[in-house]
Design an enzyme around this catalytic site. Sequence first.
Site, PDB file in Angstrom:
ATOM      1  N   CYS A 123      43.011  53.515  61.061  1.00  0.00           N
ATOM      2  CA  CYS A 123      42.022  53.888  60.040  1.00  0.00           C
ATOM      3  C   CYS A 123      42.085  52.970  58.814  1.00  0.00           C
ATOM      4  CB  CYS A 123      42.216  55.338  59.593  1.00  0.00           C
ATOM      5  SG  CYS A 123      42.053  56.546  60.926  1.00  0.00           S
ATOM      6  N   ARG A 124      43.098  53.154  57.977  1.00  0.00           N
ATOM      7  CA  ARG A 124      43.124  52.455  56.690  1.00  0.00           C
ATOM      8  C   ARG A 124      43.455  50.972  56.795  1.00  0.00           C
ATOM      9  NH1 ARG A 124      47.223  56.659  54.202  1.00  0.00           N
ATOM     10  NH2 ARG A 124      47.813  56.567  56.397  1.00  0.00           N
ATOM     11  N   SER A 125      44.555  50.646  57.470  1.00  0.00           N
ATOM     12  CA  SER A 125      44.946  49.220  57.481  1.00  0.00           C
ATOM     13  C   SER A 125      43.980  48.332  58.273  1.00  0.00           C
ATOM     14  CB  SER A 125      46.404  49.017  57.908  1.00  0.00           C
ATOM     15  OG  SER A 125      46.654  49.497  59.192  1.00  0.00           O
ATOM     16  N   ASP A 179      44.856  59.452  53.548  1.00  0.00           N
ATOM     17  CA  ASP A 179      44.738  59.357  55.006  1.00  0.00           C
ATOM     18  C   ASP A 179      43.449  60.067  55.431  1.00  0.00           C
ATOM     19  OD1 ASP A 179      44.929  59.618  57.718  1.00  0.00           O
ATOM     20  OD2 ASP A 179      47.003  60.301  57.717  1.00  0.00           O
ATOM     21  N   ASN A 194      47.682  52.615  62.063  1.00  0.00           N
ATOM     22  CA  ASN A 194      46.991  51.325  62.252  1.00  0.00           C
ATOM     23  C   ASN A 194      45.665  51.487  62.995  1.00  0.00           C
ATOM     24  OD1 ASN A 194      47.648  48.079  63.856  1.00  0.00           O
ATOM     25  ND2 ASN A 194      46.604  48.497  61.944  1.00  0.00           N
ATOM     26  N   CYS A 198      49.538  50.867  57.407  1.00  0.00           N
ATOM     27  CA  CYS A 198      49.363  52.317  57.210  1.00  0.00           C
ATOM     28  C   CYS A 198      50.223  53.041  58.244  1.00  0.00           C
ATOM     29  CB  CYS A 198      47.894  52.718  57.263  1.00  0.00           C
ATOM     30  SG  CYS A 198      47.063  52.371  58.832  1.00  0.00           S
TER      31      CYS A 198
HETATM   32  P1  4NP Z   1      45.931  55.598  59.492  1.00  0.00           P
HETATM   33  O1  4NP Z   1      45.477  57.093  59.844  1.00  0.00           O
HETATM   34  O2  4NP Z   1      47.414  55.671  59.160  1.00  0.00           O
HETATM   35  O3  4NP Z   1      45.107  55.260  58.305  1.00  0.00           O
HETATM   36  O4  4NP Z   1      45.656  54.762  60.712  1.00  0.00           O
HETATM   37  C1  4NP Z   1      46.114  57.882  60.801  1.00  0.00           C
HETATM   38  C2  4NP Z   1      45.838  57.708  62.126  1.00  0.00           C
HETATM   39  C3  4NP Z   1      46.433  58.531  63.060  1.00  0.00           C
HETATM   40  C4  4NP Z   1      47.296  59.517  62.662  1.00  0.00           C
HETATM   41  C5  4NP Z   1      47.568  59.700  61.332  1.00  0.00           C
HETATM   42  C6  4NP Z   1      46.975  58.876  60.394  1.00  0.00           C
HETATM   43  N1  4NP Z   1      47.886  60.393  63.639  1.00  0.00           N
HETATM   44  O5  4NP Z   1      48.619  61.312  63.237  1.00  0.00           O
HETATM   45  O6  4NP Z   1      47.657  60.200  64.837  1.00  0.00           O
END
Ligand code: 4NP
Length: 149
Positions: free
Chosen positions: A13-15, A122, A11, A8
């Site tokens: 939340c989703r992955s 997201d 790294n 993702c």
């Molecule tokens: P992820 O979510 O890609 O599912 O881990 C996010 C985590 C952090 C951010 C964006 C999306 N950020 O902008 O910090």
Amino acid sequence: MIKVLMVCLGNICRSPLAEGILQSKVDSTKIVVDSAGTAAYHVGNLPDERAIEVARNYGINITGQSARKFTVIDFDTFDFIYAMDDSNYQNILSLARNSRDEEKVQLILKVSNSTEKLNVPDPYYGGKGGFENVYKMLDEACTIISKKL
Ligand code: 4NP
């Protein structure tokens, strides 16, 4: 050993959820699952607390994970690379060196025909409900992946 990488943006939340969920469905002596982000914002961090909580509610512990950035070496290490959304997919493909690398990359929700929406949303800027929604989408996709591997 079959090696699967979930990717993702951050790294956290989703992955990490996809990693934990798929790991829970496969034989760890045959299949390795890891995750990475296309951005370095959270390198070294634990998964987001909301991701940890939703996983815990389903009996999955993701607190052993630590965020890392996707690198070109991952194309050599992994057999299957699943992107959470289109943006991640394009970011990964931009690092591919050849068609062999490109062929390893797929949008994770493409594995299930039942959905027209191919992006795992997201959940970072939303509430807990977003994480629950993401969990369910990933659980369905990972069930299909675990049967295909
Ligand atoms: P992820 O979510 O890609 O599912 O881990 C996010 C985590 C952090 C951010 C964006 C999306 N950020 O902008 O910090």
